[in-house]
Design a protein around this motif. Structure first.
Motif, PDB file in Angstrom:
ATOM      1  N   ARG A 144      29.267  47.008  32.576  1.00  0.00           N
ATOM      2  CA  ARG A 144      28.880  46.027  31.533  1.00  0.00           C
ATOM      3  C   ARG A 144      28.032  46.700  30.459  1.00  0.00           C
ATOM      4  O   ARG A 144      28.152  46.406  29.290  1.00  0.00           O
ATOM      5  CB  ARG A 144      28.099  44.870  32.165  1.00  0.00           C
TER       6      ARG A 144
ATOM      7  N   CYS B  31      37.101  44.244  39.589  1.00  0.00           N
ATOM      8  CA  CYS B  31      37.608  43.342  38.546  1.00  0.00           C
ATOM      9  C   CYS B  31      37.014  41.933  38.736  1.00  0.00           C
ATOM     10  O   CYS B  31      36.584  41.291  37.774  1.00  0.00           O
ATOM     11  CB  CYS B  31      39.131  43.321  38.663  1.00  0.00           C
ATOM     12  N   GLU B  32      36.981  41.499  39.993  1.00  0.00           N
ATOM     13  CA  GLU B  32      36.395  40.173  40.280  1.00  0.00           C
ATOM     14  C   GLU B  32      34.912  40.151  39.932  1.00  0.00           C
ATOM     15  O   GLU B  32      34.414  39.191  39.330  1.00  0.00           O
ATOM     16  CB  GLU B  32      36.577  39.827  41.762  1.00  0.00           C
ATOM     17  N   ALA B  33      34.211  41.225  40.298  1.00  0.00           N
ATOM     18  CA  ALA B  33      32.769  41.278  40.022  1.00  0.00           C
ATOM     19  C   ALA B  33      32.500  41.226  38.523  1.00  0.00           C
ATOM     20  O   ALA B  33      31.434  40.771  38.084  1.00  0.00           O
ATOM     21  CB  ALA B  33      32.165  42.538  40.639  1.00  0.00           C
TER      22      ALA B  33
ATOM     23  N   SER C 261      34.355  39.429  36.556  1.00  0.00           N
ATOM     24  CA  SER C 261      35.049  38.201  36.105  1.00  0.00           C
ATOM     25  C   SER C 261      36.181  38.544  35.137  1.00  0.00           C
ATOM     26  O   SER C 261      36.386  37.878  34.122  1.00  0.00           O
ATOM     27  CB  SER C 261      34.074  37.230  35.428  1.00  0.00           C
ATOM     28  N   ALA C 262      36.888  39.609  35.455  1.00  0.00           N
ATOM     29  CA  ALA C 262      37.907  40.117  34.520  1.00  0.00           C
ATOM     30  C   ALA C 262      39.322  39.996  35.086  1.00  0.00           C
ATOM     31  O   ALA C 262      40.255  40.579  34.533  1.00  0.00           O
ATOM     32  CB  ALA C 262      37.610  41.576  34.191  1.00  0.00           C
ATOM     33  N   THR C 263      39.496  39.215  36.159  1.00  0.00           N
ATOM     34  CA  THR C 263      40.830  39.185  36.777  1.00  0.00           C
ATOM     35  C   THR C 263      41.867  38.564  35.849  1.00  0.00           C
ATOM     36  O   THR C 263      43.058  38.745  36.042  1.00  0.00           O
ATOM     37  CB  THR C 263      40.824  38.416  38.116  1.00  0.00           C
ATOM     38  N   ARG C 264      41.418  37.808  34.849  1.00  0.00           N
ATOM     39  CA  ARG C 264      42.377  37.232  33.901  1.00  0.00           C
ATOM     40  C   ARG C 264      42.397  37.981  32.570  1.00  0.00           C
ATOM     41  O   ARG C 264      43.041  37.540  31.614  1.00  0.00           O
ATOM     42  CB  ARG C 264      42.066  35.754  33.658  1.00  0.00           C
TER      43      ARG C 264
END
Ligand SMILES: Cc1ncc(C[n+]2csc(CCOP(=O)(O)OP(=O)(O)O)c2C)c(N)n1
Length: 520
Positions: A198, A316-318, A320-323
């Motif tokens: 980040r 990716c989940e951590a 919040s980028a899975t979409r």
């Protein structure tokens, strides 16, 4: 049941159902057992480097070990270079190496040697079967080792008397041997890396190695890049990269030290995903061995015993980028202008981008001719690309054999330097005998071209006649049409890009192997 039969059953129980073989007298009972017991595919290689390289190619595509059958110390020794490459690729292989009967060893007959000593440097695990009672347990342990995560090279030495003597029955209650489960991903580390990305995404490289270059893993890496601005690359060598149109671009680190230094100078942080710190292939005077600038901070997301797809998914989940929308490679536009043009490495790369069929397996041993193929073929139809993990040339044709046996419904394209192809050209015969769908393209520049550059790079000056003669293979010129035809592979020679395009198209459309000599 004799020992050889018990061992074949043990291999089959462990999911090893393909054996690449080059046997001798001490292995005859094992050959007889393979003959009698249903279920094992047996593939003859006419040189042991073909046998071991084929097992490497098989594993890379199937993710399951094959067996090899090798004739005592010398047979194993002939196969060592490609076992070295397989070891670096983290391919699992079960080597069965015949040995004299125990009573015969004391006689020091001609083929007697220290087989374990020959095996050890290229094997993770070595054992000589010492008793009939141990035979099945040792066989099972060999398969378990090879099916480890990552794969391992297991070498089991089978004395002839163990093969021909009655064997104990299988111990009851042992289920099948499965691939070892991956070690869990460190979730604390995943959260730390998410925080890191980040803040420092733009100065961070995700470096992918091992199975992290499979499409299911790169899809997550692409989303992470889209969300954080980090870059994604693979190591220069990979067991296989799933790439091409519609997938996330994963450029390879450059081979050349200066080019690699330049690429890596852009980053303060490198996150290793089943990868290792990038180092130069060789030492050069006045060039660093480590390719990342001093002060680069390395972080490990996952190591080879872990599942990189899971690790990247969690990261990716951590974030919040899975979409997040990963940037995907576009299909390279068709090039009608190309085929009337010049024949050189750049135009060959562009041509390959249009010709590689969907789902093909490309085995790359094109050496200097192929240096620009990575960028040139990025927008080809989706395919897999295999490279030499151990640097020992002569890997390509055998790996193509193993890949074709592992995936009989897919076309294999072997891109070969003429020097490299000569090391293990007996693989052509196995392609012909097994009717494998392999298109072999030999780049006949009639030199060890890369070494001519290296001569200068290491500071050895300009080559004189004797040195030049050790870097060229043009006197006499190899006749690849005769070599291919002589091994049973339909072969042709091309001297223009248009002829090359026609010949490759013809081979892709014709079942079985074909060889095209591209005269450069
Ligand atoms: C087993 C082994 N022997 C020797 C070498 C050294 N070597 C590296 S590349 C090369 C020549 C490759 O020639 P070719 O395949 O024709 O490709 P080119 O350099 O001409 O593009 C040699 C001999 C090696 N890597 N491995």
């Amino acid at each position: 049941m004799n020992g050889a039969e018990a061992l074949v059953h043990t291999l089959l129980d462990g999911g090893v159902d393909t054996v690449f073989a080059n046997p001798g007298t001490s292995e005859m009972h094992f050959v007889a057992a393979l003959d009698r017991i249903e279920g094992m595919r047996c593939v003859l290689g006419l040189f042991e480097g073909v046998v071991t390289g084929a097992a490497d190619g098989y594993y890379r595509i199937r993710q399951r070990p094959a067996g090899t059958l090798l004739h005592l110390g010398p047979g194993l020794a002939n196969g060592l270079a490609n076992l070295h490459n397989a070891r670096k690729a983290r391919s699992g292989i079960v080597n069965i190496v015949g040995e004299h009967a125990t009573t015969h060893l004391a006689l020091d007959a001609p083929l007697t040697s220290d087989i374990e000593g020959v095996a050890r440097p290229m094997s993770h695990w070595v054992r000589t079967i010492g008793s009939g009672e141990r035979l099945q347990a040792d066989g099972r342990e060999a398969v378990t080792q090879a099916r480890g995560r990552p794969g391992r090279i297991a070498t089991l030495v089978l004395p002839a008397d163990m093969a021909w003597s009655p064997a104990a029955h299988a111990p009851p209650g042992l289920g099948p041997v499965r691939e070892a489960a991956p070690e869990p991903v460190d979730e604390r580390q995943v959260l730390d890396l998410a925080d890191h990305l980040r803040q420092h995404g733009a100065r961070t490289l995700l470096l992918l190695g091992g199975r992290a270059t499979l499409a299911r893993a790169t899809a997550w890496a692409g989303r992470i890049a889209a969300a954080t601005g980090c870059a994604v690359m693979s190591e220069f060598y990979s067991p296989t990269i799933e790439r091409g149109a519609g997938r996330v671009a994963v450029p390879r680190l450059p081979y050349a030290v200066d080019a690699a230094l330049k690429v890596l100078a852009r980053f303060d942080h490198i996150v290793l995903v089943n990868a290792v710190e990038p180092v130069a292939f060789f030492a050069y005077p006045d060039k660093p061995g480590r390719l990342a600038p001093a002060g680069t901070r390395f972080h490990t997301l996952s190591h080879p015993a872990q599942d990189p797809e899971e690790a990247l998914h969690l990261l990716c989940e951590a974030l919040s980028a899975t979409r997040a929308q990963a940037a995907l490679v576009e299909r390279a536009p068709a090039r009608t202008d190309l085929e009337d043009g010049l024949l050189n490495p750049e135009t060959i790369g562009a041509l390959l981008a249009t010709l590689i069929p969907e789902n093909a397996i490309v085995v790359d041993e094109a050496v200097s001719t192929g240096r620009a193929f990575d960028a040139a073929t990025r927008g080809a139809a989706p395919h897999e690309w295999l490279t030499n993990m151990g640097g020992s040339i002569g890997y390509g044709l055998p790996v193509a054999v193993g890949a074709a046996i592992a995936a009989p419904d897919r076309r294999v394209i072997a891109l070969e330097g003429d020097g490299s192809a000569m090391y293990t050209l007996q693989a052509l015969w196995t392609m012909a005998r097994e009717s494998l769908d392999v298109t072999v393209i030999v780049f006949a520049n009639r030199h060890y071209q890369i070494l001519r550059g290296e001569f200068n790079q290491v500071g050895a000056g300009a080559p004189g006649q004797r040195a030049a003669d050790m870097l060229s293979i043009d006197r006499p010129a190899l006749d690849w049409v005769a070599l291919g035809t002589g091994h049973g592979v339909p072969s042709s020679r091309v001297t223009t890009l248009g002829e090359m395009a026609d010949a490759v198209r013809r081979s892709l459309a014709t079942p079985g192997p074909g060889l095209i000599e591209v005269v450069l």
